[in-house]
Design an enzyme around this catalytic site. Structure first.
Site, PDB file in Angstrom:
ATOM      1  N   GLU A 181      14.876  -3.781  -9.947  1.00  0.00           N
ATOM      2  CA  GLU A 181      13.838  -3.093 -10.725  1.00  0.00           C
ATOM      3  C   GLU A 181      14.414  -1.789 -11.252  1.00  0.00           C
ATOM      4  OE1 GLU A 181      10.342  -2.969  -8.171  1.00  0.00           O
ATOM      5  OE2 GLU A 181       9.891  -5.037  -8.679  1.00  0.00           O
ATOM      6  N   TRP A 211       0.807  -1.222   0.000  1.00  0.00           N
ATOM      7  CA  TRP A 211       0.000   0.000   0.000  1.00  0.00           C
ATOM      8  C   TRP A 211       0.841   1.274   0.000  1.00  0.00           C
ATOM      9  CZ3 TRP A 211       1.881   2.427   4.147  1.00  0.00           C
ATOM     10  CH2 TRP A 211       2.400   1.630   5.172  1.00  0.00           C
ATOM     11  N   ASN A 212       2.147   1.176   0.276  1.00  0.00           N
ATOM     12  CA  ASN A 212       2.879   2.433   0.510  1.00  0.00           C
ATOM     13  C   ASN A 212       3.210   3.211  -0.765  1.00  0.00           C
ATOM     14  OD1 ASN A 212       4.848   0.587  -0.197  1.00  0.00           O
ATOM     15  ND2 ASN A 212       6.344   1.314   1.298  1.00  0.00           N
ATOM     16  N   SER A 221       6.625  -7.104   2.886  1.00  0.00           N
ATOM     17  CA  SER A 221       7.460  -7.403   4.055  1.00  0.00           C
ATOM     18  C   SER A 221       8.275  -8.671   3.829  1.00  0.00           C
ATOM     19  CB  SER A 221       6.574  -7.562   5.282  1.00  0.00           C
ATOM     20  OG  SER A 221       5.700  -8.661   5.083  1.00  0.00           O
ATOM     21  N   GLU A 262      11.186  -7.680  -3.537  1.00  0.00           N
ATOM     22  CA  GLU A 262      11.623  -6.389  -2.990  1.00  0.00           C
ATOM     23  C   GLU A 262      11.043  -6.327  -1.586  1.00  0.00           C
ATOM     24  OE1 GLU A 262      13.601  -4.327  -4.435  1.00  0.00           O
ATOM     25  OE2 GLU A 262      13.546  -4.919  -6.531  1.00  0.00           O
ATOM     26  N   PRO A 321      -3.027  -5.549  -6.166  1.00  0.00           N
ATOM     27  CA  PRO A 321      -2.574  -4.499  -5.247  1.00  0.00           C
ATOM     28  C   PRO A 321      -3.032  -4.800  -3.814  1.00  0.00           C
ATOM     29  CG  PRO A 321      -4.466  -3.744  -6.525  1.00  0.00           C
ATOM     30  CD  PRO A 321      -4.172  -5.139  -6.986  1.00  0.00           C
ATOM     31  N   CYS A 329      10.354   1.586   2.142  1.00  0.00           N
ATOM     32  CA  CYS A 329      11.333   0.536   2.417  1.00  0.00           C
ATOM     33  C   CYS A 329      12.752   1.093   2.442  1.00  0.00           C
ATOM     34  CB  CYS A 329      11.211  -0.563   1.377  1.00  0.00           C
ATOM     35  SG  CYS A 329      11.298   0.105  -0.289  1.00  0.00           S
TER      36      CYS A 329
HETATM   37  P1  NAP Z   1       2.888  -7.003   3.609  1.00  0.00           P
HETATM   38  O1  NAP Z   1       2.074  -7.220   4.810  1.00  0.00           O
HETATM   39  O2  NAP Z   1       3.939  -7.984   3.279  1.00  0.00           O
HETATM   40  O3  NAP Z   1       1.840  -6.835   2.405  1.00  0.00           O
HETATM   41  C1  NAP Z   1       2.274  -6.612   1.092  1.00  0.00           C
HETATM   42  C2  NAP Z   1       1.297  -7.243   0.134  1.00  0.00           C
HETATM   43  O4  NAP Z   1       1.227  -8.652   0.374  1.00  0.00           O
HETATM   44  C3  NAP Z   1      -0.136  -6.731   0.265  1.00  0.00           C
HETATM   45  O5  NAP Z   1      -0.721  -6.703  -1.012  1.00  0.00           O
HETATM   46  C4  NAP Z   1      -0.801  -7.809   1.113  1.00  0.00           C
HETATM   47  O6  NAP Z   1      -2.192  -7.898   0.905  1.00  0.00           O
HETATM   48  C5  NAP Z   1      -0.118  -9.037   0.572  1.00  0.00           C
HETATM   49  N1  NAP Z   1      -0.137 -10.186   1.478  1.00  0.00           N
HETATM   50  C6  NAP Z   1      -0.061 -10.190   2.827  1.00  0.00           C
HETATM   51  N2  NAP Z   1      -0.064 -11.472   3.284  1.00  0.00           N
HETATM   52  C7  NAP Z   1      -0.153 -12.268   2.192  1.00  0.00           C
HETATM   53  C8  NAP Z   1      -0.211 -13.684   2.008  1.00  0.00           C
HETATM   54  N3  NAP Z   1      -0.162 -14.542   3.029  1.00  0.00           N
HETATM   55  N4  NAP Z   1      -0.313 -14.172   0.744  1.00  0.00           N
HETATM   56  C9  NAP Z   1      -0.354 -13.324  -0.305  1.00  0.00           C
HETATM   57  N5  NAP Z   1      -0.312 -11.988  -0.196  1.00  0.00           N
HETATM   58  C10 NAP Z   1      -0.194 -11.460   1.047  1.00  0.00           C
HETATM   59  O7  NAP Z   1       3.657  -5.620   3.647  1.00  0.00           O
HETATM   60  P2  NAP Z   1       3.089  -4.220   4.093  1.00  0.00           P
HETATM   61  O8  NAP Z   1       3.222  -4.101   5.551  1.00  0.00           O
HETATM   62  O9  NAP Z   1       1.774  -3.972   3.499  1.00  0.00           O
HETATM   63  O10 NAP Z   1       4.134  -3.274   3.341  1.00  0.00           O
HETATM   64  C11 NAP Z   1       5.253  -2.816   3.967  1.00  0.00           C
HETATM   65  C12 NAP Z   1       6.480  -3.678   3.701  1.00  0.00           C
HETATM   66  O11 NAP Z   1       6.808  -3.627   2.324  1.00  0.00           O
HETATM   67  C13 NAP Z   1       7.696  -3.152   4.426  1.00  0.00           C
HETATM   68  O12 NAP Z   1       8.438  -4.201   4.987  1.00  0.00           O
HETATM   69  C14 NAP Z   1       8.488  -2.467   3.332  1.00  0.00           C
HETATM   70  O13 NAP Z   1       9.849  -2.358   3.593  1.00  0.00           O
HETATM   71  C15 NAP Z   1       8.184  -3.355   2.179  1.00  0.00           C
HETATM   72  N6  NAP Z   1       8.430  -2.637   0.907  1.00  0.00           N
HETATM   73  C16 NAP Z   1       9.522  -2.976   0.189  1.00  0.00           C
HETATM   74  C17 NAP Z   1       9.812  -2.292  -0.976  1.00  0.00           C
HETATM   75  C18 NAP Z   1      11.010  -2.660  -1.783  1.00  0.00           C
HETATM   76  O14 NAP Z   1      11.069  -2.264  -2.946  1.00  0.00           O
HETATM   77  N7  NAP Z   1      11.964  -3.389  -1.257  1.00  0.00           N
HETATM   78  C19 NAP Z   1       8.988  -1.274  -1.419  1.00  0.00           C
HETATM   79  C20 NAP Z   1       7.865  -0.935  -0.652  1.00  0.00           C
HETATM   80  C21 NAP Z   1       7.610  -1.644   0.513  1.00  0.00           C
HETATM   81  P3  NAP Z   1      -3.243  -7.137   1.876  1.00  0.00           P
HETATM   82  O15 NAP Z   1      -3.098  -5.711   1.564  1.00  0.00           O
HETATM   83  O16 NAP Z   1      -4.552  -7.683   1.479  1.00  0.00           O
HETATM   84  O17 NAP Z   1      -2.825  -7.480   3.270  1.00  0.00           O
END
Ligand code: NAP
Length: 484
Positions: A463, A155-156, A234, A255, A180, A289
């Protein structure tokens, strides 16, 4: 939403095979700044995700058979439309995600820049010839699109995380299914509307929106017709999804999370370092991130840096991102505020001192005051964990090796930053940091021409840049024999 110039950009249905699909149930999209309902969106699930994969598979042959130049024309149209509708796309983004409008406009331009970049880069997918071990043979290498690409994004950055993946995938000749985050489906659907207007054929770019992350994720990671899975989110969820992809040995790129160090050496330009730290830390209320997670300042300049940094942070205007001059918007949800509050409280219990903030904000349930903590050590919760909020821990250090060791003492390896002027030090530190990206006298490092990505548990793959296409291409070796 009634302030959009083009109301057709506000969509409620998944976009599959070039048409809009409704589902039996709906889910609410809420403005994190106010708690107000923005719109109800049709709740797709496993069936719609399977349909989207099937559509992407059907569209693959025609799309991959187009020349790179033909695909580039359509991608360029898409880029132009995104920039033409930048204000509306930014408004949708701010309303569903919370970041200030100026930042949202920046994200649209940043996301679109990857489409522009890969439209051109797709024309440069070169093969190779290799001298053969005997005269009657020739070795030729060609590169081909991997096939159907599936993605899950957070979402970020509701626009840019999709654009970074889809642009490279489509340019390489792959078709795409994106899911998304539940909290931010609208930016992705607006991108689909513009992809259609750009002339990208049905089935090439599909977006499925729904609450069933696990069920939809299972389809995207296990379906035999998906050749490649790409995830941003994450580290914990990424690990589960890698395991799911293993069942069908998919090509994977990840990522994931970060814990960026920002190091200020005593030979640094302190004012430049303060500015770099401000943009790197507080963009998107600290929810990126690549956000600075820990500031390390060399002992002799610690007081001077900290005074200037705190004075600047104290000026930030907090509020609804659509208001003029707001720098810090809401966090995505109340539980995110609870998480950062706990990190601060636990670190204060462990000996950290609050110089600024350290409390929830009166601006609303989802707001947290920009916070600066000193007397922090590298093992305190606020330094050991990815903060994902507007909190800055400041740690002092004495020697170069000490700070390199502290910076590397994390399982993450995404972005890192340091400020110094001595050229020997710059090379030693740049090479010593175990990170995929290093900002040297620079706090904003991401752009379409550069390879974005991490090492260690921050992920795999890149990317953007000329390297970004590789994740969507297979190398094929042609051995031509019997030539004598
Ligand atoms: P998240 O909990 O891992 O969620 C990311 C995505 O995964 C969302 O679309 C979420 O759906 C989905 N998801 C969650 N559990 C899942 C499962 N068991 N199976 C399939 N899909 C699943 O991460 P977040 O807290 O939303 O985002 C923040 C994290 O993203 C941070 O750790 C940040 O560092 C990382 N990030 C990394 C980058 C990079 O380029 N390295 C860029 C941006 C963010 P729902 O929305 O429905 O829960």
């Amino acid at each position: 939403m009634n302030k959009l110039n083009d109301n057709q950009l506000l969509k409620q249905y998944s976009y599959i095979n070039g048409s809009w699909h409704s589902s039996e149930t709906e889910f609410a999209v809420v403005n994190p700044a106010t708690g107000e309902l923005l719109i109800n969106v049709s709740n797709a699930g496993v069936i719609e995700t399977e349909l989207a994969v099937k559509s992407a598979k059907s569209a693959l042959k025609a799309w991959s058979s187009k020349s790179a130049a033909e695909r580039a024309v359509l991608l360029r149209n898409w880029f132009n439309l995104m920039m033409e509708h930048q204000d509306d796309l930014a408004r949708i983004l701010t309303l569903e995600q919370g970041k200030p409008l100026a930042e949202a406009k920046g994200e649209i331009a940043y996301g679109a820049s990857f489409i522009e970049w890969f439209a051109e880069e797709g024309k440069r997918v070169y093969g190779d010839t290799i001298p053969a071990p005997s005269g009657d043979k020739r070795i030729v290498i060609i590169k081909q699109p991997v096939g159907v690409v599936a993605s899950i994004t957070p979402w970020n950055f509701p626009n840019a995380m999709i654009a970074r993946k889809a642009a490279a995938a489509l340019a390489a000749g792959c078709t795409f299914v994106g899911r998304p985050a539940t909290q931010t489906p609208l930016s992705a659907l607006a991108m689909a509307e513009l992809a259609e207007r750009a002339g990208i054929p049905g089935g090439v770019f599909n977006i499925v929106v729904g609450e069933d992350a696990k069920g939809m994720g299972k389809v995207l990671t296990e379906h035999p017709d998906v050749a490649k899975f790409t995830f941003t989110g994450s580290t914990a969820v990424g690990k589960q999804l890698i395991a799911q992809c293993a069942t069908s040995v998919k090509k994977v790129s990840m990522e994931l999370g970060g814990n960026a160090p920002f190091i200020v050496f005593d030979d640094a330009d302190i004012d430049a370092a303060v500015q770099g730290a401000l943009v790197s830390k507080y963009r998107n209320a600290g929810q990126t991130c690549v956000c600075t997670n820990r500031i390390f300042v060399q002992k002799d300049i610690a007081q001077a840096f900290t005074d200037k940094f705190v004075a600047a942070v104290a000026q930030f205007k907090i509020g609804n991102g659509v208001e003029e001059g707001v720098v810090i918007g809401p966090m995505i949800a109340k539980n995110a505020v609870d998480d950062v509050d706990k990190l601060v409280l636990d670190s204060v219990k462990a000996g950290a001192k609050v110089l600024l903030g350290g409390v929830r904000s009166p601006a609303g349930d989802n707001f947290y005051q920009p916070t600066v903590l000193t007397q922090v050590t590298n093992d305190m919760p606020v330094a050991a964990n990815e903060i994902f909020g507007p909190i800055t821990p400041i740690i002092t250090f004495e020697t170069e090796q000490e700070v390199i060791d502290m910076a590397n003492a994390t399982e993450y390896g995404l972005a890192s930053y340091f400020y110094a002027r001595d050229i020997g030090r710059i090379w030693r530190v740049a090479e010593g940091l175990e990170y995929g990206m290093v900002g040297i006298n620079e706090g904003l490092i991401s752009n379409a021409a550069a390879p974005f990505g991490g090492v260690k548990q921050s992920g795999s793959g890149r990317e953007g840049s000329k390297y970004g296409l590789d994740d969507y291409l297979e190398i094929k070796y042609l051995c031509m024999g019997g030539l004598s």
